[in-house]
Design an enzyme around this catalytic site. Structure first.
Site, PDB file in Angstrom:
ATOM      1  N   HIS A  69      -5.048   3.384   4.417  1.00  0.00           N
ATOM      2  CA  HIS A  69      -4.815   2.077   3.794  1.00  0.00           C
ATOM      3  C   HIS A  69      -5.298   2.157   2.358  1.00  0.00           C
ATOM      4  O   HIS A  69      -5.913   3.147   1.954  1.00  0.00           O
ATOM      5  CB  HIS A  69      -5.619   0.996   4.530  1.00  0.00           C
ATOM      6  CG  HIS A  69      -5.057   0.649   5.876  1.00  0.00           C
ATOM      7  ND1 HIS A  69      -4.292  -0.477   6.084  1.00  0.00           N
ATOM      8  CD2 HIS A  69      -5.130   1.275   7.075  1.00  0.00           C
ATOM      9  CE1 HIS A  69      -3.932  -0.522   7.362  1.00  0.00           C
ATOM     10  NE2 HIS A  69      -4.420   0.535   7.992  1.00  0.00           N
ATOM     11  N   GLU A  82      -9.621   3.982   3.340  1.00  0.00           N
ATOM     12  CA  GLU A  82      -9.170   3.050   2.306  1.00  0.00           C
ATOM     13  C   GLU A  82      -9.136   3.804   0.981  1.00  0.00           C
ATOM     14  O   GLU A  82     -10.160   4.011   0.345  1.00  0.00           O
ATOM     15  CB  GLU A  82     -10.114   1.841   2.209  1.00  0.00           C
ATOM     16  CG  GLU A  82     -10.164   0.980   3.461  1.00  0.00           C
ATOM     17  CD  GLU A  82      -9.004  -0.006   3.569  1.00  0.00           C
ATOM     18  OE1 GLU A  82      -8.148  -0.041   2.662  1.00  0.00           O
ATOM     19  OE2 GLU A  82      -8.962  -0.738   4.572  1.00  0.00           O
ATOM     20  N   GLU A 123       0.833  -1.215   0.000  1.00  0.00           N
ATOM     21  CA  GLU A 123       0.000   0.000   0.000  1.00  0.00           C
ATOM     22  C   GLU A 123       0.864   1.260   0.000  1.00  0.00           C
ATOM     23  O   GLU A 123       0.591   2.223   0.720  1.00  0.00           O
ATOM     24  CB  GLU A 123      -0.955  -0.040   1.205  1.00  0.00           C
ATOM     25  CG  GLU A 123      -1.876  -1.268   1.160  1.00  0.00           C
ATOM     26  CD  GLU A 123      -2.846  -1.379   2.331  1.00  0.00           C
ATOM     27  OE1 GLU A 123      -2.849  -0.498   3.203  1.00  0.00           O
ATOM     28  OE2 GLU A 123      -3.609  -2.363   2.351  1.00  0.00           O
TER      29      GLU A 123
HETATM   30 ZN    ZN Z   1      -4.092  -1.920   4.579  1.00  0.00          ZN
END
Ligand code: ZN
Length: 351
Positions: free
Chosen positions: A262, A321, A120
């Protein structure tokens, strides 16, 4: 011309250094199969004498390359000049420094963290570029998308840990090589496979966002029982130096709320087993409005950093995210991530 690959190099970065296209590097180095192949430090590659200097500029390239520990460290002297304070809060399993950056002088402390999962790296690149821009707007006294940065940073101190998992991110960007001190362990965990796109753990195969003492036992029971590329919770909470460092850093401060970045999904998780304070809901609605990311109450999981923060402090915590697709997201996903999360991270300063 011959070039010896350095730690931190990728095809895109070498191509940029010599002002050639990645395509040209592949053409002159038949042993490199694709522009996603790993380069090993010490490996010799041929640099073709084709120049495209006129067509490249630094801004383009910065948007078009990956981001790992070597890239972060190159920026440190600039951070200091820009008025960004730098602190080492611990060391990774491979003894890489874990950096915390800080900007602003306000009483209200806010904490953004990124690069938790190995595949990531976009989150680390984003948050680093964000704090640099913030410093620029602060120095120049301009507002940014309507936010008066100088004024905000007199009321707020923003802390950023851009790369919680440097060993893991570097593994995904570079693979293993002969001198890699964990090559044997990593190959063992990875069942002999030498690609690492799917790897999200730290270098010892522990998932740093499964390590937190908030329902840890429940999460551990439902997760892999031994070191694995993802989701292994470890033998106990907070066994890994990277998680420990963030734990101690959080304990030393009094953060009003925290954001953990993330990828991927374009969603914002904002709850944990109903322990989140009532203001979390209004806050996530504001973040959603500026980013177009969807609020989701919980991920139905335990043991994450924001879960622990909510349980421990009773204050708001958010997992953002970024992006959409399969990790690692392609380099070109960065454009969307930058534009949506800039506003989200700005709104995050004034919640
Ligand atoms: Zn993650």
């Amino acid at each position: 011309m011959k070039y010896t690959v350095q730690l931190g190099d990728t095809i895109a970065k070498v191509a940029y250094k010599f002002k050639v296209r990645p395509f040209d590097l592949l053409l002159f180095n038949p042993h490199i199969y694709s522009d996603q192949s790993y380069l090993s430090p010490g490996q010799d590659i041929h640099i073709p004498q084709i120049t495209m200097e006129q067509s490249l500029n630094d801004n383009d390239v910065q948007l078009k390359t990956e981001f790992g520990q070597a890239d972060l460290e190159k920026k440190i002297p600039d951070f200091k000049k820009q008025g960004i304070r730098v602190e080492i809060i611990g060391y990774s399993v491979m003894n890489k420094p874990l950096y915390a950056l800080a900007i602003g002088s306000g009483k209200k402390e806010i904490f953004y963290s990124a690069g938790w999962h190995a595949n990531e790296w976009h989150t680390s690149k984003f948050i680093t570029q964000y704090i640099e821009e913030l410093a620029l707007y602060q120095q120049q006294g301009f507002s940014w998308h309507g936010y008066d940065i100088e004024k905000i940073l007199r009321e707020v101190t923003l802390y950023v840990v851009p790369l919680v998992n440097p060993d893991g991110v570097d593994l995904v960007l570079q693979g293993i090589y002969d001198e890699h001190p964990y090559s044997k362990e990593v190959l063992n965990i990875n069942k002999g496979m030498t690609r690492f796109e799917h790897w999200s753990s730290n270098i010892r195969g522990v998932d740093l966002n499964h390590q937190w003492p908030a329902g840890w036992e429940i999460e551990a029971k439902e997760s892999p029982q031994q070191p694995w590329s993802r989701h292994y919770s470890g033998k106990a909470p907070l066994t890994e130096p990277e998680a420990k460092a963030v734990y101690q850093f959080t304990k030393q401060h009094s953060f009003a709320y925290v954001f953990a970045f993330h990828s991927q999904g374009q969603v914002i998780y904002w709850g944990y087993r109903g322990m989140e304070p009532s203001e979390s809901k209004g806050m996530v609605e504001r973040l959603s409005l500026v980013s177009s990311y969807t609020p989701v109450h919980t991920a139905d999981s335990d043991g994450g950093y924001k879960d622990w923060f909510i349980q421990e402090t009773g204050r708001p915590g958010f997992t953002i995210e970024v992006g959409v697709g399969t990790n690692p997201l392609p380099i070109h996903a960065y454009g969307e991530i930058w534009s949506n999360n800039c506003l989200l991270a700005l709104e995050g300063l004034v919640l």
